[in-house]
Design an enzyme around this catalytic site. Structure first.
Site, PDB file in Angstrom:
ATOM      1  CE1 TYR A 173       9.862  27.972  91.074  1.00  0.00           C
ATOM      2  CE2 TYR A 173      12.132  28.732  91.251  1.00  0.00           C
ATOM      3  CZ  TYR A 173      11.143  27.813  91.563  1.00  0.00           C
ATOM      4  OH  TYR A 173      11.435  26.736  92.362  1.00  0.00           O
TER       5      TYR A 173
ATOM      6  CE  LYS B  81      32.410  49.177 106.846  1.00  0.00           C
ATOM      7  NZ  LYS B  81      31.044  49.353 106.472  1.00  0.00           N
TER       8      LYS B  81
ATOM      9  NE  ARG C 263      26.515  55.553 108.929  1.00  0.00           N
ATOM     10  CZ  ARG C 263      27.282  54.857 108.104  1.00  0.00           C
ATOM     11  NH1 ARG C 263      26.747  54.035 107.218  1.00  0.00           N
ATOM     12  NH2 ARG C 263      28.595  54.958 108.146  1.00  0.00           N
TER      13      ARG C 263
ATOM     14  CG  MET D 233      17.589  28.550  97.231  1.00  0.00           C
ATOM     15  SD  MET D 233      16.832  27.466  98.442  1.00  0.00           S
ATOM     16  CE  MET D 233      15.327  28.324  98.830  1.00  0.00           C
TER      17      MET D 233
HETATM   18  C1  LIG Z   1      32.898  55.122 108.749  1.00  0.00           C
HETATM   19  C2  LIG Z   1      33.374  54.436 107.505  1.00  0.00           C
HETATM   20  N1  LIG Z   1      34.593  54.711 107.022  1.00  0.00           N
HETATM   21  C3  LIG Z   1      35.064  54.134 105.900  1.00  0.00           C
HETATM   22  C4  LIG Z   1      34.301  53.210 105.210  1.00  0.00           C
HETATM   23  C5  LIG Z   1      34.861  52.579 103.952  1.00  0.00           C
HETATM   24  O1  LIG Z   1      34.112  52.986 102.840  1.00  0.00           O
HETATM   25  P1  LIG Z   1      34.483  52.440 101.373  1.00  0.00           P
HETATM   26  O2  LIG Z   1      34.239  50.980 101.408  1.00  0.00           O
HETATM   27  O3  LIG Z   1      33.533  53.169 100.471  1.00  0.00           O
HETATM   28  O4  LIG Z   1      35.913  52.785 101.169  1.00  0.00           O
HETATM   29  C6  LIG Z   1      33.034  52.900 105.671  1.00  0.00           C
HETATM   30  C7  LIG Z   1      32.212  51.937 104.924  1.00  0.00           C
HETATM   31  O5  LIG Z   1      31.052  51.729 105.079  1.00  0.00           O
HETATM   32  C8  LIG Z   1      32.546  53.518 106.856  1.00  0.00           C
HETATM   33  O6  LIG Z   1      31.335  53.247 107.331  1.00  0.00           O
END
Ligand SMILES: Cc1ncc(COP(=O)(O)O)c(C=O)c1O
Length: 356
Positions: free
Chosen positions: A251, A35, A130, A299
């Site tokens: 800055y 992701k 969550r 920046m």
């Molecule tokens: C539901 C879920 N599984 C697995 C992962 C992977 O976690 P990591 O990057 O700590 O291995 C994430 C990461 O945010 C997640 O949200």
């Protein structure tokens, strides 16, 4: 013309990290979490490179899964947030994705699908609060999905503090998981990178690993030296100047020279994703030597104190993060985590891929 500030992604490091993670995962299958553009490493490119060595991929939302399919990825793709709308669920069915179902309205959409899903994942909330169904609803959820003709189901949960296996929160989540959840389906999934490295117990057939795959550091990792940073953010010195004792740099005049000093200006800034919050003293490697950030991040530029390096000229090589300093060190000096630094590099930094 190519910009001197660039990101190098070493695909061989990802291969090595995969080998090490597979060792930790034992008999569990491995889902590579790609992701957020593979944590900034380039989702299509990384996924294509490792497709033959992993069992599945995970992304956050449906558009990210579509991008993988459009790049030719045929492996299973788990969609961690599940469908946001009924049409995304239909797309999951069409593209043979594995949606995570975590709330009642998604179940209702499943009952109205023309083509039932081949495989759904049920998310249970064991204490992170969550996403996920409460354990008490799981039997009803499973029955509903059965009525929607979904044959394959996997139960999953996510740990809030996997880097602290002995903490009350982790122990509480594992108790919930083992006693009320893990046996609901034929297969189960609990472990992220930290849980995989710490060998957290709990029924699980699939690990879901992201950060460690890219060589991010997991606290107290027993196999820490086996994880290699896949990302290097580098640049070259743009200018060198001398400042007198008492003169300020950058800055807000945050950094003031305690003695006559030499300052190198490097063309990378928060517009590229280098953290604005980086404190004076954040390590930067110039010509192979660790030197401290001196002055606020702009920046497009940062300034570092190179007084201790005998010769520094424009063009000298700079590493912002990679093997040294590690992204986690830069993050620690910036009040953030390496995950954020990896994922927020901006599009104006060119990315190159190497296999070494
Ligand atoms: C539901 C879920 N599984 C697995 C992962 C992977 O976690 P990591 O990057 O700590 O291995 C994430 C990461 O945010 C997640 O949200």
């Amino acid at each position: 013309m190519s910009r001197s500030t660039s990101i190098e992604i070493n695909l061989s490091a990802i291969d090595a990290n995969l080998r090490s993670l597979k060792k930790s995962a034992g008999s569990q299958k491995l889902i590579a979490v790609v992701k957020a553009n593979a944590y900034g490493h380039g989702a299509a490119r990384v996924a294509t490179h490792i497709e033959d060595t992993v069992d599945a991929f995970a992304v956050a939302f449906t558009e990210e899964a579509v991008e993988l399919r459009e790049s030719g990825i045929a492996a299973p793709v788990l969609v961690l947030e599940g469908p946001h709308t009924p049409s995304e669920l239909s797309l999951s069915s069409k593209l043979d994705l594995w949606p995570v179902l975590h709330q009642a309205e998604q179940l209702e959409w499943c009952t109205k699908l023309d083509n039932p899903l081949k495989h759904a994942w049920i998310k249970v909330d064991t204490g992170m609060h969550r996403l996920g169904f409460p354990p008490s609803q799981l039997a009803d959820v499973k029955q509903c999905l059965g009525e929607a003709q979904i044959q394959n189901m996997t139960i999953m949960s996510h740990l809030a503090s996997a880097e602290s296996p002995e903490s009350d929160i982790t122990q509480g989540q594992i108790r919930q998981w083992n006693s009320h959840c893990a046996d609901l389906c034929d297969t189960a999934s609990l472990h992220n990178s930290a849980a995989t490295r710490h060998g957290i117990t709990g029924r699980s057939h699939w690990v879901r690993v992201g950060y460690a795959l890219y060589g991010g550091r997991i606290g107290n990792d027993p196999l820490d030296s086996e994880l290699l940073p896949a990302m290097q953010l580098s640049s070259r010195v743009l200018a060198v100047r001398h400042v007198k004792r008492g003169e300020a740099v950058g800055y807000g005049a945050r950094w003031v020279a305690e003695k006559d000093s030499k300052i190198a200006t490097i063309p990378v800034g928060y517009g590229d994703g280098y953290p604005w919050a980086a404190a004076d003293g954040t390590p930067v490697v110039v010509s192979g030597q660790v030197v401290p950030l001196a002055g606020r991040v702009s920046m497009d530029m940062i300034t570092v104190d190179v007084t201790d390096i005998d010769t520094v000229e424009p063009g000298a090589p700079v590493v912002l993060w990679g093997d040294a300093p590690r992204v986690d060190e830069v993050a620690a000096h910036s009040g953030t985590i390496g995950y954020e630094l990896m994922t927020r590099l901006t599009g104006r930094v060119p990315k190159h891929y190497v296999s070494s």
